[in-house]
Design an enzyme around this catalytic site. Structure first.
Site, PDB file in Angstrom:
ATOM      1  CD  GLU A   1      -1.505   2.390   1.863  1.00 31.94           C
ATOM      2  OE1 GLU A   1      -2.288   3.341   1.809  1.00 31.94           O
ATOM      3  OE2 GLU A   1      -0.365   2.507   2.354  1.00 31.94           O
TER       4      GLU A   1
ATOM      5  CB  CYS B   1      -4.540  -4.705   4.128  1.00 30.14           C
ATOM      6  SG  CYS B   1      -4.452  -3.117   4.943  1.00 30.14           S
TER       7      CYS B   1
ATOM      8  CG  HIS C   1      -6.092  -7.493   7.497  1.00 28.88           C
ATOM      9  ND1 HIS C   1      -4.758  -7.168   7.443  1.00 28.88           N
ATOM     10  CD2 HIS C   1      -6.767  -6.319   7.575  1.00 28.88           C
ATOM     11  CE1 HIS C   1      -4.639  -5.846   7.482  1.00 28.88           C
ATOM     12  NE2 HIS C   1      -5.841  -5.304   7.572  1.00 28.88           N
TER      13      HIS C   1
HETATM   14  N1  CAA Z   1      -9.866  -0.609  28.710  1.00 24.10           N
HETATM   15  C1  CAA Z   1     -10.260  -1.593  27.897  1.00 24.10           C
HETATM   16  N2  CAA Z   1     -10.902  -1.387  26.705  1.00 24.10           N
HETATM   17  C2  CAA Z   1     -11.152  -0.115  26.373  1.00 24.10           C
HETATM   18  C3  CAA Z   1     -10.796   0.969  27.193  1.00 24.10           C
HETATM   19  C4  CAA Z   1     -10.124   0.676  28.412  1.00 24.10           C
HETATM   20  N3  CAA Z   1      -9.735   1.648  29.237  1.00 24.10           N
HETATM   21  N4  CAA Z   1     -11.181   2.112  26.582  1.00 24.10           N
HETATM   22  C5  CAA Z   1     -11.760   1.756  25.412  1.00 24.10           C
HETATM   23  N5  CAA Z   1     -11.755   0.414  25.293  1.00 24.10           N
HETATM   24  C6  CAA Z   1     -12.240  -0.396  24.177  1.00 24.10           C
HETATM   25  C7  CAA Z   1     -13.547   0.058  23.582  1.00 24.10           C
HETATM   26  O1  CAA Z   1     -14.654  -0.443  24.305  1.00 24.10           O
HETATM   27  C8  CAA Z   1     -13.441  -0.540  22.186  1.00 24.10           C
HETATM   28  O2  CAA Z   1     -13.739  -1.917  22.243  1.00 24.10           O
HETATM   29  P1  CAA Z   1     -14.863  -2.556  21.273  1.00 24.10           P
HETATM   30  O3  CAA Z   1     -14.438  -2.214  19.863  1.00 24.10           O
HETATM   31  O4  CAA Z   1     -14.761  -4.009  21.556  1.00 24.10           O
HETATM   32  O5  CAA Z   1     -16.142  -1.908  21.640  1.00 24.10           O
HETATM   33  C9  CAA Z   1     -11.954  -0.431  21.872  1.00 24.10           C
HETATM   34  O6  CAA Z   1     -11.309  -0.223  23.127  1.00 24.10           O
HETATM   35  C10 CAA Z   1     -11.587   0.734  20.965  1.00 24.10           C
HETATM   36  O7  CAA Z   1     -12.166   1.883  21.487  1.00 24.10           O
HETATM   37  P2  CAA Z   1     -12.937   2.892  20.522  1.00 24.10           P
HETATM   38  O8  CAA Z   1     -13.864   2.140  19.604  1.00 24.10           O
HETATM   39  O9  CAA Z   1     -13.486   3.991  21.313  1.00 24.10           O
HETATM   40  O10 CAA Z   1     -11.681   3.418  19.693  1.00 24.10           O
HETATM   41  P3  CAA Z   1     -11.601   4.466  18.544  1.00 24.10           P
HETATM   42  O11 CAA Z   1     -12.949   4.723  17.963  1.00 24.10           O
HETATM   43  O12 CAA Z   1     -10.815   5.614  19.012  1.00 24.10           O
HETATM   44  O13 CAA Z   1     -10.688   3.692  17.486  1.00 24.10           O
HETATM   45  C11 CAA Z   1     -10.754   2.411  15.486  1.00 24.10           C
HETATM   46  C12 CAA Z   1     -10.980   2.396  16.993  1.00 24.10           C
HETATM   47  C13 CAA Z   1     -11.873   3.225  14.826  1.00 24.10           C
HETATM   48  C14 CAA Z   1     -10.786   1.003  14.936  1.00 24.10           C
HETATM   49  C15 CAA Z   1      -9.376   3.086  15.196  1.00 24.10           C
HETATM   50  O14 CAA Z   1      -8.349   2.348  15.785  1.00 24.10           O
HETATM   51  C16 CAA Z   1      -9.095   3.267  13.727  1.00 24.10           C
HETATM   52  O15 CAA Z   1      -9.576   4.200  13.081  1.00 24.10           O
HETATM   53  N6  CAA Z   1      -8.225   2.380  13.169  1.00 24.10           N
HETATM   54  C17 CAA Z   1      -7.825   2.447  11.783  1.00 24.10           C
HETATM   55  C18 CAA Z   1      -8.799   1.723  10.882  1.00 24.10           C
HETATM   56  C19 CAA Z   1      -8.799   0.231  11.138  1.00 24.10           C
HETATM   57  O16 CAA Z   1      -7.832  -0.351  11.599  1.00 24.10           O
HETATM   58  N7  CAA Z   1      -9.907  -0.430  10.728  1.00 24.10           N
HETATM   59  C20 CAA Z   1     -10.011  -1.864  10.840  1.00 24.10           C
HETATM   60  C21 CAA Z   1     -10.850  -2.441   9.726  1.00 24.10           C
HETATM   61  S1  CAA Z   1     -10.244  -1.864   8.145  1.00 24.10           S
HETATM   62  C22 CAA Z   1      -8.869  -2.844   7.813  1.00 24.10           C
HETATM   63  O17 CAA Z   1      -8.696  -3.870   8.405  1.00 24.10           O
HETATM   64  C23 CAA Z   1      -7.924  -2.400   6.766  1.00 24.10           C
HETATM   65  C24 CAA Z   1      -6.722  -1.819   7.411  1.00 24.10           C
HETATM   66  O18 CAA Z   1      -5.747  -2.500   7.712  1.00 24.10           O
HETATM   67  C25 CAA Z   1      -6.735  -0.372   7.718  1.00 24.10           C
END
Ligand code: CAA
Length: 386
Positions: A81, A113, A235
C-alpha cells in the site's frame, strides 16, 4: 502429474525502532487499557531514517534467497500500500539488492491490505503452469495515519516474504477460494497524501461483512467445513479485529463454541501485537506467528481471511506439510523485534513529520538490517548494502 503447490519458505522483517502504545496513551491522557486490551496492541514498529518498504522487503526475503538460491526464482511480486513510485515497481530495487537473475519478471500489486493474497494466487497459477519455477511473493508496508487521528494507534511496519513452489515444505494451498468486492470508502489514500484517510468504525463494519460474504462464497465453491479448519488467520489491523472477525464467523458458521474459536487465535497475534498494522503483510505475519508458536500436525487445515479496504476480501485455506516447523526459522522475527530501540513521544512525532519530506535528501545510518536507503539523488532512490 498434479503437484501440491504452496508456501515452501516464509520469512519476515521489521524496522529498527518502536514506539509503545503505553507512551502514546500517556501523552494523550488516555487509559493505556484502551490500546492494550481495547484494540489489543502493545507497540508499533517505526522505520529508521534509512528504512523503507524496499529495505524491509529485501531484509525479509534475504534468508529465503540464501537458502534456495536464485536460479529457479523467475518472478518477484511485491504487494504494498506504501508505493514509493507511481510508475516503477519497488520490487526492481529488491531484485537488485537480492542479486536475483536478470531473466525474471518483477511487478507490484496494489489493493490496500489485500494485494499480497492476490500475489499469492498469481504465484500459484504461475507454478501450476511451470512446476519447476518458484515465485517470490513479498508484502511490505509502513502503515501511517495522521498524528492525533483515531487510526494513529494502529500504525506499524514490516515485511513478509514467501516462496511459492510445487511440493511445498510448509503449506499446500487448496484450490477453493471465497471472494468479495464492494466499492466503499472505509480507508483510502489519494495520490497527494502520505497518510491514509479512514472512516474507522465504518471500516470495522465493512471488514466484518466481508468475512461472512467471502466465507459463504468459499463454501458455495466447495470449500471445507468450518469444523474441519483447525486454525484461522485473519488480517490484523489491530489484534482485537481478528477476535471480532472470529466471533462473527464462528456464529455465522454455527461453531460449537464461539469462545474457544476466539481463544484459538492467540498464537496468531504474538508478532502483530508488537509490529502494529503491517497492511499487506499482516495476515501472513499472523500465519508466521501461528507456525512458530502453535503445536500443529501435518495435514491440519489453516483458514486465511485477507481483507483490503476499498474493499476486496478473500477466504481460502491450506494444509500443513509434515516437518513444516523445520522450515520457519522460529525466533528470527522475535529477535528483530527485541533488537528495536524504543523511542519517546517527542521523537516519534518528529520522525512522523520528517517522513513526509520530499525532493532530494541523504539519510542517517540507523537501520539494523543488511540493506539501507542511502538517500534520494536527482529524484532517484539510492540503496546500498549496510
Ligand atoms: N480498557 C479496555 N478497553 C477499552 C478501554 C479501556 N480503558 N477504553 C476503550 N476500550 C475499548 C472500547 O470499548 C473498544 O472496544 P470494542 O471495539 O470491543 O467496543 C476499543 O477499546 C476501541 O475503542 P474505541 O472504539 O473507542 O476506539 P476508537 O474509535 O478511538 O478507534 C478504530 C478504533 C476506529 C478502529 C481506530 O483504531 C481506527 O480508526 N483504526 C484504523 C482503521 C482500522 O484499523 N480499521 C479496521 C478495519 S479496516 C482494515 O482492516 C484495513 C486496514 O488495515 C486499515
Amino acid at each position: 502429474m498434479t503437484h501440491a503447490i504452496g508456501i515452501t519458505d516464509i520469512s519476515a522483517a521489521t524496522t529498527s525502532l518502536f514506539f509503545s502504545l503505553t507512551s502514546l496513551a500517556e501523552a494523550q491522557g488516555t487509559s493505556p487499557g484502551k490500546y492494550l486490551r481495547g484494540i489489543g496492541q502493545h507497540e508499533m514498529s517505526v522505520p529508521g531514517d534509512d528504512e523503507d518498504i524496499v529495505t524491509l522487503a529485501a531484509r525479509a526475503a534475504a534468508p529465503i534467497v540464501e537458502r534456495h538460491g536464485t536460479k529457479e526464482i523467475r518472478t518477484l511480486v511485491l504487494a504494498t500500500e506504501t508505493g514509493i513510485d507511481q510508475s516503477k515497481a519497488a520490487g526492481i530495487y529488491v531484485h537488485e539488492l537480492l542479486g536475483l537473475e536478470h531473466n525474471a519478471r518483477v511487478v507490484e500489486l496494489k489493493e490496500a491490505c489485500y494485494s499480497a493474497t492476490a500475489a499469492l494466487q498469481f504465484a500459484l497459477g504461475i507454478v501450476a503452469r511451470n512446476p519447476d519455477e518458484k515465485v517470490l511473493v513479498i508484502a511490505s508496508d509502513i502503515a501511517r495515519y495522521e498524528l492525533d487521528s483515531s487510526g494513529e494507534a494502529t500504525q506499524g511496519a514490516g515485511a513478509l516474504a514467501m516462496l511459492v513452489s510445487a511440493d511445498p515444505a510448509i503449506m499446500a494451498i487448496e484450490p477453493a477460494s471465497g471472494l468479495f468486492t464492494e466499492n466503499v470508502h472505509d480507508f483510502w489514500r489519494p495520490n497527494d497524501r502520505t497518510t491514509a484517510l479512514v472512516d474507522g468504525r465504518f471500516s470495522v463494519t465493512v471488514y466484518l461483512r466481508a468475512v461472512t460474504e467471502a466465507y459463504d462464497d468459499y463454501v458455495r465453491g466447495g470449500g471445507a467445513e468450518f469444523s474441519s479448519i483447525a486454525r484461522m488467520c485473519f488480517h490484523q489491523p489491530f489484534t482485537k479485529m481478528a477476535a471480532k472477525a472470529m466471533q462473527t464467523l464462528a456464529k455465522h458458521a454455527g461453531a460449537q463454541s464461539v469462545a474457544s474459536a476466539v481463544s484459538s487465535l492467540e498464537e496468531t497475534m504474538i508478532h502483530n501485537r508488537r509490529l502494529g498494522n503491517t497492511y499487506t503483510a499482516s495476515v501472513y505475519m499472523g500465519l508466521l506467528s501461528l507456525l512458530e508458536n502453535a503445536e500443529l500436525g501435518a495435514g491440519e487445515r489453516i483458514g486465511i481471511f485477507s481483507y483490503g479496504s476499498g474493499a476486496v476480501a478473500e477466504f481460502f485455506a491450506g494444509t500443513l506439510v509434515e516437518g513444516y516447523r523445520e522450515h520457519v526459522r522460529p525466533g528470527a522475527l522475535t529477535a528483530q523485534l527485541d533488537a528495536r530501540r524504543e523511542i519517546a513521544y517527542e521523537e516519534y512525532r518528529e520522525r512522523h513529520i520528517r517522513a513526509d519530506r520530499t525532493g532530494d535528501y541523504e539519510t542517517r545510518a540507523e537501520g539494523k538490517g543488511p540493506f539501507r536507503l542511502a538517500g534520494v539523488r536527482e529524484s532517484i532512490r539510492v540503496y546500498e548494502k549496510a
